[in-house]
Design a protein around this motif. Structure first.
Motif, PDB file in Angstrom:
ATOM      1  N   SER A 105     -25.958  15.958  69.623  1.00 35.94           N
ATOM      2  CA  SER A 105     -25.761  14.964  70.675  1.00 35.94           C
ATOM      3  C   SER A 105     -24.286  14.650  70.886  1.00 35.94           C
ATOM      4  O   SER A 105     -23.941  13.871  71.756  1.00 35.94           O
ATOM      5  CB  SER A 105     -26.529  13.673  70.343  1.00 35.94           C
ATOM      6  OG  SER A 105     -25.828  12.918  69.376  1.00 35.94           O
ATOM      7  N   LEU A 106     -23.408  15.257  70.084  1.00 35.75           N
ATOM      8  CA  LEU A 106     -21.975  15.004  70.223  1.00 35.75           C
ATOM      9  C   LEU A 106     -21.327  16.080  71.098  1.00 35.75           C
ATOM     10  O   LEU A 106     -21.762  17.228  71.111  1.00 35.75           O
ATOM     11  CB  LEU A 106     -21.302  15.016  68.841  1.00 35.75           C
ATOM     12  CG  LEU A 106     -21.711  13.917  67.865  1.00 35.75           C
ATOM     13  CD1 LEU A 106     -21.002  14.110  66.531  1.00 35.75           C
ATOM     14  CD2 LEU A 106     -21.400  12.554  68.431  1.00 35.75           C
ATOM     15  N   PRO A 107     -20.263  15.696  71.818  1.00 39.12           N
ATOM     16  CA  PRO A 107     -19.586  16.667  72.678  1.00 39.12           C
ATOM     17  C   PRO A 107     -18.660  17.565  71.873  1.00 39.12           C
ATOM     18  O   PRO A 107     -17.479  17.678  72.153  1.00 39.12           O
ATOM     19  CB  PRO A 107     -18.790  15.779  73.641  1.00 39.12           C
ATOM     20  CG  PRO A 107     -18.504  14.545  72.852  1.00 39.12           C
ATOM     21  CD  PRO A 107     -19.681  14.360  71.935  1.00 39.12           C
ATOM     22  N   MET A 108     -19.198  18.173  70.813  1.00 46.31           N
ATOM     23  CA  MET A 108     -18.374  19.029  69.952  1.00 46.31           C
ATOM     24  C   MET A 108     -18.716  20.497  70.216  1.00 46.31           C
ATOM     25  O   MET A 108     -19.640  20.799  70.955  1.00 46.31           O
ATOM     26  CB  MET A 108     -18.657  18.704  68.487  1.00 46.31           C
ATOM     27  CG  MET A 108     -20.119  18.892  68.107  1.00 46.31           C
ATOM     28  SD  MET A 108     -20.495  18.551  66.365  1.00 46.31           S
ATOM     29  CE  MET A 108     -19.717  19.920  65.554  1.00 46.31           C
ATOM     30  N   HIS A 109     -17.953  21.391  69.576  1.00 50.30           N
ATOM     31  CA  HIS A 109     -18.319  22.811  69.626  1.00 50.30           C
ATOM     32  C   HIS A 109     -19.453  23.022  68.647  1.00 50.30           C
ATOM     33  O   HIS A 109     -19.259  22.936  67.443  1.00 50.30           O
ATOM     34  CB  HIS A 109     -17.130  23.687  69.247  1.00 50.30           C
ATOM     35  CG  HIS A 109     -16.055  23.683  70.276  1.00 50.30           C
ATOM     36  ND1 HIS A 109     -15.976  24.623  71.274  1.00 50.30           N
ATOM     37  CD2 HIS A 109     -15.033  22.831  70.479  1.00 50.30           C
ATOM     38  CE1 HIS A 109     -14.958  24.354  72.044  1.00 50.30           C
ATOM     39  NE2 HIS A 109     -14.360  23.269  71.591  1.00 50.30           N
TER      40      HIS A 109
ATOM     41  N   ALA B  48     -30.834  13.117  75.908  1.00 54.28           N
ATOM     42  CA  ALA B  48     -29.692  13.290  74.997  1.00 54.28           C
ATOM     43  C   ALA B  48     -29.321  14.761  74.831  1.00 54.28           C
ATOM     44  O   ALA B  48     -28.556  15.098  73.933  1.00 54.28           O
ATOM     45  CB  ALA B  48     -30.018  12.662  73.642  1.00 54.28           C
ATOM     46  N   THR B  49     -29.859  15.635  75.656  1.00 57.43           N
ATOM     47  CA  THR B  49     -29.564  17.078  75.665  1.00 57.43           C
ATOM     48  C   THR B  49     -30.037  17.820  74.412  1.00 57.43           C
ATOM     49  O   THR B  49     -29.586  18.919  74.127  1.00 57.43           O
ATOM     50  CB  THR B  49     -28.046  17.392  75.860  1.00 57.43           C
ATOM     51  OG1 THR B  49     -27.365  17.115  74.633  1.00 57.43           O
ATOM     52  CG2 THR B  49     -27.436  16.607  76.989  1.00 57.43           C
ATOM     53  N   LEU B  50     -30.946  17.228  73.663  1.00 53.23           N
ATOM     54  CA  LEU B  50     -31.425  17.908  72.452  1.00 53.23           C
ATOM     55  C   LEU B  50     -32.598  18.821  72.759  1.00 53.23           C
ATOM     56  O   LEU B  50     -32.942  19.687  71.965  1.00 53.23           O
ATOM     57  CB  LEU B  50     -31.870  16.884  71.401  1.00 53.23           C
ATOM     58  CG  LEU B  50     -30.837  15.859  70.962  1.00 53.23           C
ATOM     59  CD1 LEU B  50     -31.396  14.950  69.892  1.00 53.23           C
ATOM     60  CD2 LEU B  50     -29.586  16.558  70.467  1.00 53.23           C
ATOM     61  N   ASN B  70     -22.258  19.135  77.804  1.00 50.27           N
ATOM     62  CA  ASN B  70     -21.171  18.512  77.049  1.00 50.27           C
ATOM     63  C   ASN B  70     -20.612  17.277  77.738  1.00 50.27           C
ATOM     64  O   ASN B  70     -20.207  16.321  77.082  1.00 50.27           O
ATOM     65  CB  ASN B  70     -20.066  19.517  76.740  1.00 50.27           C
ATOM     66  CG  ASN B  70     -20.152  20.002  75.298  1.00 50.27           C
ATOM     67  OD1 ASN B  70     -20.689  19.283  74.446  1.00 50.27           O
ATOM     68  ND2 ASN B  70     -19.652  21.183  75.039  1.00 50.27           N
ATOM     69  N   ARG B  73     -22.957  14.639  76.872  1.00 54.91           N
ATOM     70  CA  ARG B  73     -22.790  14.215  75.470  1.00 54.91           C
ATOM     71  C   ARG B  73     -21.589  13.299  75.294  1.00 54.91           C
ATOM     72  O   ARG B  73     -21.583  12.426  74.429  1.00 54.91           O
ATOM     73  CB  ARG B  73     -22.631  15.440  74.559  1.00 54.91           C
ATOM     74  CG  ARG B  73     -23.916  16.217  74.424  1.00 54.91           C
ATOM     75  CD  ARG B  73     -23.725  17.530  73.697  1.00 54.91           C
ATOM     76  NE  ARG B  73     -24.937  18.341  73.851  1.00 54.91           N
ATOM     77  CZ  ARG B  73     -24.946  19.636  74.118  1.00 54.91           C
ATOM     78  NH1 ARG B  73     -23.797  20.306  74.239  1.00 54.91           N
ATOM     79  NH2 ARG B  73     -26.072  20.279  74.258  1.00 54.91           N
ATOM     80  N   SER B  74     -20.552  13.508  76.099  1.00 56.44           N
ATOM     81  CA  SER B  74     -19.381  12.658  75.898  1.00 56.44           C
ATOM     82  C   SER B  74     -19.572  11.274  76.513  1.00 56.44           C
ATOM     83  O   SER B  74     -18.768  10.384  76.295  1.00 56.44           O
ATOM     84  CB  SER B  74     -18.112  13.336  76.417  1.00 56.44           C
ATOM     85  OG  SER B  74     -18.259  13.635  77.764  1.00 56.44           O
ATOM     86  N   LEU B 101     -15.318  14.611  65.131  1.00 52.99           N
ATOM     87  CA  LEU B 101     -16.056  15.530  66.003  1.00 52.99           C
ATOM     88  C   LEU B 101     -15.968  15.124  67.475  1.00 52.99           C
ATOM     89  O   LEU B 101     -16.270  15.912  68.357  1.00 52.99           O
ATOM     90  CB  LEU B 101     -17.521  15.635  65.556  1.00 52.99           C
ATOM     91  CG  LEU B 101     -17.689  16.303  64.187  1.00 52.99           C
ATOM     92  CD1 LEU B 101     -19.133  16.223  63.718  1.00 52.99           C
ATOM     93  CD2 LEU B 101     -17.222  17.746  64.211  1.00 52.99           C
ATOM     94  N   TYR B 102     -15.531  13.886  67.724  1.00 54.59           N
ATOM     95  CA  TYR B 102     -15.170  13.488  69.094  1.00 54.59           C
ATOM     96  C   TYR B 102     -13.740  13.917  69.382  1.00 54.59           C
ATOM     97  O   TYR B 102     -13.178  13.516  70.391  1.00 54.59           O
ATOM     98  CB  TYR B 102     -15.298  11.978  69.272  1.00 54.59           C
ATOM     99  CG  TYR B 102     -16.672  11.497  69.689  1.00 54.59           C
ATOM    100  CD1 TYR B 102     -17.107  11.658  71.001  1.00 54.59           C
ATOM    101  CD2 TYR B 102     -17.513  10.885  68.784  1.00 54.59           C
ATOM    102  CE1 TYR B 102     -18.357  11.211  71.394  1.00 54.59           C
ATOM    103  CE2 TYR B 102     -18.769  10.428  69.161  1.00 54.59           C
ATOM    104  CZ  TYR B 102     -19.185  10.597  70.475  1.00 54.59           C
ATOM    105  OH  TYR B 102     -20.426  10.155  70.864  1.00 54.59           O
ATOM    106  N   GLN B 103     -13.150  14.665  68.462  1.00 57.17           N
ATOM    107  CA  GLN B 103     -11.784  15.168  68.615  1.00 57.17           C
ATOM    108  C   GLN B 103     -10.767  14.041  68.646  1.00 57.17           C
ATOM    109  O   GLN B 103      -9.704  14.171  69.263  1.00 57.17           O
ATOM    110  CB  GLN B 103     -11.651  15.989  69.900  1.00 57.17           C
ATOM    111  CG  GLN B 103     -12.860  16.855  70.179  1.00 57.17           C
ATOM    112  CD  GLN B 103     -12.563  18.319  70.082  1.00 57.17           C
ATOM    113  OE1 GLN B 103     -11.532  18.781  70.502  1.00 57.17           O
ATOM    114  NE2 GLN B 103     -13.461  19.038  69.465  1.00 57.17           N
TER     115      GLN B 103
END
Ligand code: ATP
Ligand code: MG
Lengths: 262, 326
Positions: A105-109, B48-50, B70, B73-74, B101-103
């Motif tokens: 669910s995170l915008p990660m790779h 939630a795109t899962l 993505n 997700r953000s 992981l959110y950079q």
């Protein structure tokens, strides 16, 4: 907490950042369960001691080679495969506990989830191999070719990394930690024992020899033996690397696709 | 903010979500209410795109879940039905890794972890392994993880299940804070009073389908007024009580066979209660309980579906009645 605040960004390129974060997470988890590392290390160490003292005098070898010099490369490679089972267990555990859903669910790779897992497990295998080598030295393992030893260990780590991906794929399909643990060892035993790991292949039944001579474990073990004895590893090293690369070429896309599809 | 059109999810023979369409405007709190197996989690996973739906589309904040997952997700923060926290890490490490992981740069990830821990009253436990947390603390940490990215849309799947009443109230207050700061929230719940308490709009789903939609008051209006409820001591009296209440009420009498509740909507609450008491007393029926109450959303569920909220068993067995909540 203002909803509209724009997220700041790390200077690192995205994928690298995510791989580092995931690897770090998995290594942190490992450090929190040192007992797992201890047991995972004790097993191969016991193999070194057991096989050396039980079979040390009784197996026929090329002249001038001590059994312990023959055995340590075998145990190193055995560790590669046994350790890969941990990838399956770790990944199914993450799937079950919902960690994977969180990452998804995170915008990660998302590829970083699998890369971080296989990286951490390869590092862990490297640690185990180092300990085995030290124990080997303590019970009589000798080499004059330290460069060769290091190259040999690197071959074993490459194979470990490749098998981590095999088991990651397996884990994504079975999803259940217990099934993963039980299933992971099925292909490992024939690969480790129908090989030159503990005894020369020429003592095995004839029908088994073509398989035993050419499968990944034997070629890697033989390459490490050659490297530590100062002989050219030639065909074995090339085949070993070839196997690792081929496995990665097949299983990285397979695992990634399965991961994406869920 | 969230726009769902014709979403359908099949699991083999089971249609977990069946042609669901929803519009949730910015800064609204939408309650998704339904019994076990209604399809709440499945719908949440799609948004939630899962999970890819078998049919239909969903757009979150202008981004299509299939075309640009993505971007979706953000924008979202997800707290799933089961706390997805890492037992072997500390609370703080859990949040910092999500930040990474959110950079986010390291310092910023740390800052946001601290902030989330503070808001969820976990600062004292921040450096303990999550393994040592209580169930409520894990839930809060999980919610904290969904806040690290400062999402515009919060998706919470049964956020208060398993929390004690006090912690639940705290969490409600906390969610109201987030909403006052501009968040859009989709929350699923089986707690009827929770949807009533938090949600601007409630969508009731059952067997994967939307069966009702509206504000809590609108839904309650469908029951048709306050309810007089009588509970006879003996099961044998159930039918007689029903007949008596039918003469007093303004709508259909409902009987809960397991709990022995008989209830009927009424116009004048006090007058009706007195009448009911007299009638039952004269008939010589012994009661365990008699009362008048505003309709709960349970009653709403009953009014809409004609049956109590029931669990859909995956193998198609006879549905099991859920215990009535009151
Ligand atoms: N992975 C799956 N495979 C097969 N069937 C599934 C799967 N996930 C859910 N289902 C089925 O889909 C239906 C909806 O399940 P879902 O989890 O969405 O319900 P829910 O409303 O979240 O229920 P609960 O309140 O119990 O969490 C159920 O009948 C369930 O058995
Ligand atoms: Mg659910």
């Amino acid at each position: 907490m203002t909803a509209v605040t724009k997220n700041q960004h790390t200077p690192l390129p995205g994928l690298l950042n995510d791989v580092i974060a995931m690897t770090r997470r998995n290594l942190l988890r490992l450090c929190r369960t040192p007992q797992v590392i201890v047991f995972a290390t004790i097993q191969p160490v016991i193999f070194v001691l057991l096989f050396n003292f039980v079979f040390g005098g009784s197996i026929d070898f090329a002249e001038g080679v001590n059994y312990i010099d023959f055995l340590v490369p075998g145990i190193l490679v055995q560790t590669s495969l046994f350790a890969a089972g941990n990838t399956a267990i770790g990944l199914t555990d993450d799937l079950q506990k919902g960690a994977i859903d969180r990452f998804r669910s995170l915008p990660m790779h998302h590829s970083a989830v699998l890369i971080g897992r296989t990286n951490a497990d390869a590092l862990r295998a490297a640690l185990t191999m180092t300990i085995i080598t030290v124990v080997g030295f303590l019970v009589g393992f000798r080499t004059d070719h330290y460069g060769g030893l290091i190259l040999g260990v690197l071959l074993a780590i490459a194979l470990a990394y490749a098998f981590n991906w095999v088991f990651a794929t397996f884990a994504l399909y079975v999803k259940d930690p217990e099934a993963a643990q039980a299933g992971a060892f099925l292909p490992v035993f024939p690969l480790v024992f129908a090989a030159s790991t503990f005894a020369p292949v020429q003592n095995m039944p004839g029908w088994l020899q073509p398989f035993a001579n050419n499968q990944p474990v034997t070629v890697t073990v033989d390459a490490i033996r050659a490297l530590t004895q100062g002989m050219p590893p030639g065909r074995d090293a090339v085949m070993s690397l070839g196997y690792s690369v081929a496995i990665l070429v097949v299983f990285i896309p397979l695992a990634s696709r399965k991961f994406r599809k869920g | 903010m969230i726009s769902i059109r014709g979403v359908t999810v099949d699991f083999g023979a089971v249609k977990a979500v069946d042609d669901v369409s929803l519009e949730i405007p910015r800064n609204e709190v939408r309650g998704l209410l339904g019994p076990n197996g209604a399809g709440k989690t499945t719908l949440v996973k799609v948004i939630a795109t899962l999970l890819r739906p078998n049919a239909g589309t969903a757009v979150v904040g202008g981004h299509d879940i299939a075309a640009d997952p993505n971007a979706v997700r953000s924008m979202i923060g997800l707290a799933g039905q089961y706390a997805a926290v890492d037992d072997l890490l500390t609370g703080r490490e859990n949040l910092e890794i999500v930040g990474a992981l959110y950079q986010l740069p390291k310092a910023e990830a740390k800052r946001r972890a601290d902030e989330a821990l503070e808001r969820l009253s976990l600062t004292d436990a921040a450096d303990r392994l999550v393994r040592t947390y209580s169930g409520g603390m894990r839930r809060r940490l999980d919610l904290g993880a969904s806040l690290v990215g400062r999402p515009e849309v919060l998706i919470l799947d049964e956020p208060t299940t398993g929390l004690d009443p006090r912690t639940r109230l705290d969490l409600w207050a906390f969610l109201r804070d987030l909403v006052s700061e501009g968040a859009t929230v989709l929350l699923t719940t089986q707690y009827l009073e929770e949807a009533d308490e938090l949600a601007d709009q409630i969508t009731v789903i059952d067997h994967g389908r939307i069966i009702a939609d509206g504000t809590a008051d609108e839904l309650k209006g469908r029951v048709g007024g306050d309810l007089v409820t009588a509970t006879p001591k003996r099961r044998a009296d159930l039918d007689r009580v029903r007949d008596l209440l039918a003469t007093i009420g303004t709508g259909t009498v409902r009987v809960d066979e397991t709990e022995l509740h008989v209830s009927v909507p009424v116009d004048q609450r006090v007058e009706a209660l007195v009448k009911a008491a007299q009638a039952i007393d004269q008939a010589g029926i012994e009661l365990l309980d008699l009362g008048v109450q505003r309709p709960s959303l349970d009653d709403v569920f009953l009014a809409i579906t004609g049956h109590a909220a029931e669990e859909l068993t995956p193998n198609g067995d006879k549905p099991r009645k859920r215990r009535a909540r009151r």
